[in-house]
Design a protein around this motif. Structure first.
Motif, short mmCIF file in Angstrom:
data_model
loop_
_atom_site.label_atom_id
_atom_site.label_comp_id
_atom_site.label_asym_id
_atom_site.label_seq_id
_atom_site.Cartn_x
_atom_site.Cartn_y
_atom_site.Cartn_z
N PHE A 199 9.11 30.02 22.40
CA PHE A 199 9.91 31.05 23.06
C PHE A 199 9.00 32.17 23.55
N GLY A 200 9.05 32.44 24.85
CA GLY A 200 8.17 33.46 25.42
C GLY A 200 6.77 32.90 25.61
N SER A 201 5.78 33.78 25.61
CA SER A 201 4.40 33.38 25.90
C SER A 201 3.75 32.71 24.69
N GLY A 202 2.83 31.81 24.95
CA GLY A 202 2.10 31.19 23.85
C GLY A 202 1.41 29.92 24.26
N TRP A 203 1.20 29.05 23.28
CA TRP A 203 0.38 27.86 23.46
C TRP A 203 0.95 26.67 22.69
N ALA A 204 0.75 25.47 23.25
CA ALA A 204 1.01 24.22 22.52
C ALA A 204 -0.34 23.61 22.18
N TRP A 205 -0.42 23.00 20.99
CA TRP A 205 -1.73 22.53 20.49
C TRP A 205 -1.66 21.13 19.88
N LEU A 206 -2.79 20.43 20.00
CA LEU A 206 -3.11 19.30 19.14
C LEU A 206 -4.26 19.80 18.29
N ALA A 207 -4.10 19.74 16.98
CA ALA A 207 -5.13 20.31 16.09
C ALA A 207 -5.38 19.38 14.92
N ILE A 208 -6.54 19.56 14.29
CA ILE A 208 -6.86 18.81 13.08
C ILE A 208 -6.57 19.72 11.88
N ILE A 266 -0.04 16.85 30.69
CA ILE A 266 -0.35 15.69 29.84
C ILE A 266 -0.67 14.45 30.69
N GLU A 267 0.09 14.23 31.76
CA GLU A 267 -0.06 12.98 32.53
C GLU A 267 -1.15 13.03 33.59
N ASN A 268 -1.48 14.23 34.11
CA ASN A 268 -2.38 14.30 35.27
C ASN A 268 -3.59 15.22 35.12
N LEU A 269 -3.64 16.01 34.07
CA LEU A 269 -4.71 17.00 33.98
C LEU A 269 -5.61 16.86 32.76
N VAL A 270 -5.11 16.34 31.66
CA VAL A 270 -5.91 16.36 30.42
C VAL A 270 -7.17 15.50 30.54
N ASN A 271 -8.27 16.07 30.09
CA ASN A 271 -9.54 15.36 29.98
C ASN A 271 -9.60 14.76 28.57
N TRP A 272 -9.09 13.55 28.44
CA TRP A 272 -8.99 12.93 27.10
C TRP A 272 -10.35 12.66 26.49
N GLU A 273 -11.38 12.43 27.31
CA GLU A 273 -12.72 12.20 26.77
C GLU A 273 -13.22 13.47 26.06
N PHE A 274 -12.92 14.63 26.69
CA PHE A 274 -13.31 15.89 26.04
C PHE A 274 -12.55 16.04 24.72
N VAL A 275 -11.24 15.77 24.74
CA VAL A 275 -10.43 15.92 23.52
C VAL A 275 -11.00 15.02 22.42
N GLU A 276 -11.32 13.79 22.78
CA GLU A 276 -11.91 12.87 21.79
C GLU A 276 -13.22 13.41 21.23
N SER A 277 -14.02 14.04 22.08
CA SER A 277 -15.31 14.57 21.64
C SER A 277 -15.16 15.68 20.59
N GLN A 278 -13.97 16.27 20.53
CA GLN A 278 -13.73 17.35 19.57
C GLN A 278 -13.28 16.85 18.19
N LEU A 279 -13.08 15.53 18.07
CA LEU A 279 -12.62 14.98 16.79
C LEU A 279 -13.63 15.19 15.67
N ASP A 280 -14.91 15.19 16.02
CA ASP A 280 -15.95 15.27 14.96
C ASP A 280 -16.20 16.70 14.50
#
Ligand code: MN3
Length: 197
Positions: A124-133, A183-197
């Protein structure tokens, strides 16, 4: 430490039509720059001049007297990640290691995407959605304004800005369409994967 606006890894016209050059001009050149200018001014004589950005976010998150520093430091940190999380012709299939982790923690890529979009839509209002460990497990979460999962000892690996300045030029009030396109057209999934470690 004096903080500076990071350069983008892609041209401002290259995310179009999913995110326009006009949006990136304003969002990167004006909004993000303003957070950095404010942060640099606010940390003068604050005792935080020699702290890293992440340290500033964590140290000020629970201190109401430092809310101005927290808001600008949080937004600087969040936007650095946000720009890295996108690329021209993004989206598409997830790289293997990330897909495996998402399947095991969410029961499927589609289920994860649904949860992520839902988190952004219901912030609600301003903010962010996240995938986090969180303690070794991938979780979807959302935060208000400048906050982020770092303050709850999680490591964010994908963030989507749902402040109106992020989508209003291109999507008007249609935040769900913006999140779906992200999610469908902009995310750089290779970068996201690189953040797993
Ligand atoms: Mn923003």
């Amino acid at each position: 430490m004096t903080f500076q606006l990071p350069t983008l890894d892609y041209s401002k016209s290259s995310l179009s039509p999913h995110m326009s050059e006009e949006t990136l001009d304003l969002h990167h050149g004006k909004h993000h720059q303003t957070y950095i200018t404010n942060l640099n001014n606010l940390i003068k004589n604050s005792g935080l001049e020699n702290s890293s950005l992440e340290e500033i976010v964590k140290k000020t998150s629970a201190d109401p007297s430092k809310i101005g520093i927290f808001n600008n430091a949080g937004q600087h940190w969040n936007h650095i990640l946000f720009w890295k999380c996108m690329k021209p012709k993004g989206g598409g299939a997830l790289p293997g290691k990330l897909e495996k982790r998402i399947n095991s923690d969410f029961g499927g890529v589609d289920k994860f995407k649904e949860q992520f979009i839902q988190a952004g839509v219901t912030q609600f209002g301003s903010g962010w959605a996240w995938l986090a460990i969180d303690k070794g497990k991938l979780v979807v979460t959302k935060t208000a304004n400048a906050s982020n999962p770092l303050v709850n000892n999680m490591k964010p690996i994908l963030g989507c800005d749902v402040w109106e300045h992020s989508y209003y030029v291109d999507y008007r009030n249609r935040r769900p369409d913006y999140l779906k396109s992200f999610i469908e057209n902009l995310v750089n999934w290779e970068f996201v994967e690189s953040q797993l470690d």
